[in-house]
Design an enzyme around this catalytic site. Structure first.
Site, PDB file in Angstrom:
ATOM      1  N   ASP A 169       0.836  -1.202   0.206  1.00  0.00           N
ATOM      2  CA  ASP A 169       0.018   0.028   0.034  1.00  0.00           C
ATOM      3  C   ASP A 169       0.933   1.269  -0.136  1.00  0.00           C
ATOM      4  O   ASP A 169       2.125   1.032   0.314  1.00  0.00           O
ATOM      5  CB  ASP A 169      -1.053   0.049   1.268  1.00  0.00           C
ATOM      6  CG  ASP A 169      -0.270  -0.177   2.439  1.00  0.00           C
ATOM      7  OD1 ASP A 169       0.906  -0.748   2.493  1.00  0.00           O
ATOM      8  OD2 ASP A 169      -0.879   0.487   3.392  1.00  0.00           O
ATOM      9  N   GLU A 222       0.248  -1.306   5.772  1.00  0.00           N
ATOM     10  CA  GLU A 222       1.387  -0.473   6.505  1.00  0.00           C
ATOM     11  C   GLU A 222       1.049   0.914   6.672  1.00  0.00           C
ATOM     12  O   GLU A 222       1.407   1.408   7.807  1.00  0.00           O
ATOM     13  CB  GLU A 222       2.893  -0.949   5.924  1.00  0.00           C
ATOM     14  CG  GLU A 222       3.825  -0.390   6.735  1.00  0.00           C
ATOM     15  CD  GLU A 222       4.225   1.126   6.639  1.00  0.00           C
ATOM     16  OE1 GLU A 222       4.981   1.470   7.311  1.00  0.00           O
ATOM     17  OE2 GLU A 222       3.818   1.805   5.554  1.00  0.00           O
ATOM     18  N   GLU A 223       0.465   1.644   5.776  1.00  0.00           N
ATOM     19  CA  GLU A 223       0.251   3.129   5.743  1.00  0.00           C
ATOM     20  C   GLU A 223      -0.844   3.528   6.773  1.00  0.00           C
ATOM     21  O   GLU A 223      -0.821   4.733   7.236  1.00  0.00           O
ATOM     22  CB  GLU A 223      -0.027   3.619   4.383  1.00  0.00           C
ATOM     23  CG  GLU A 223       1.054   3.266   3.365  1.00  0.00           C
ATOM     24  CD  GLU A 223       2.458   4.176   3.827  1.00  0.00           C
ATOM     25  OE1 GLU A 223       2.395   4.878   4.693  1.00  0.00           O
ATOM     26  OE2 GLU A 223       3.212   3.936   2.653  1.00  0.00           O
TER      27      GLU A 223
END
Length: 193
Positions: free
Chosen positions: A74, A138-139
């Site tokens: 992502d 992850e973001e």
């Protein structure tokens, strides 16, 4: 090199902005590359649109537990009106590729992918397993990516070392004139010395 550049261009052109964070097409893309190489890939779905890929090259175990190359698919959202080039165009101009994720972290992920593929192609004898994992989310915290894998499938990972994003080389920060790459063993924690 040309193969990796073309792969990165294809990868950057897949919009995996988070939110909304759907990485299905990116996971399909990467999985197909690994399958073409004859590398088995396990796929997990932590939630709709949140695919996780895990591939393994077996070692003989004499060197210890696995090394994990981990990358997230992502990217942070972007406002195309603030870009001089299409953020999902992966255009190469003046020797640079322009696109969201080229640095964080599709470029690094492509580097990991081709390091992994080269180990496989060259049949390098490994003293430990080498794992390659691509995760979503992850973001916005990683709850449905790396954290989900740790909570639900840690026994399949159990690495001795994890190599992921972060870190940088500096010629002046640690030793004048010498290129030094720092190794982080933890983040955002207190350590008393």
């Amino acid at each position: 090199e040309n193969e990796a550049v073309k792969t990165l261009q294809g990868y950057v052109r897949i919009n995996t902005s988070n939110p909304p964070g759907d990485v299905t097409k990116a996971a399909d893309y990467l999985q197909e590359i690994l399958k073409r190489e004859g590398i088995d890939v396990k796929r997990y779905e932590s939630a709709p649109g949140r695919s996780i890929l895990l591939a393994r090259l077996k070692g003989d175990g004499s060197g210890g537990k696995a090394i994990l190359l981990e990358s997230h698919m992502d990217v942070v959202p972007t406002d195309p009106s603030r870009w001089t080039k299409d953020p999902f165009g992966a255009e190469i101009s003046d020797g640079k590729m322009w696109g969201r994720g080229t640095i964080d972290m599709k470029g690094i992920g492509t580097t990991f992918l081709y390091a992994f593929i080269q180990l496989h192609r060259q049949k390098v004898p490994l003293t430990r397993d080498v794992l390659l994992m691509f995760v979503p989310d992850e973001e916005i915290g990683g709850d449905l990516g790396a954290k989900w894998m740790m909570a639900n499938h840690y026994a399949e990972l159990d690495p001795e070392y994890v190599i992921d994003e972060g870190g940088f080389g500096s010629r002046d920060m640690f030793t004048a004139g010498k290129l030094v790459f720092g190794i982080s063993v933890a983040e955002k924690r207190i350590v008393w010395l």
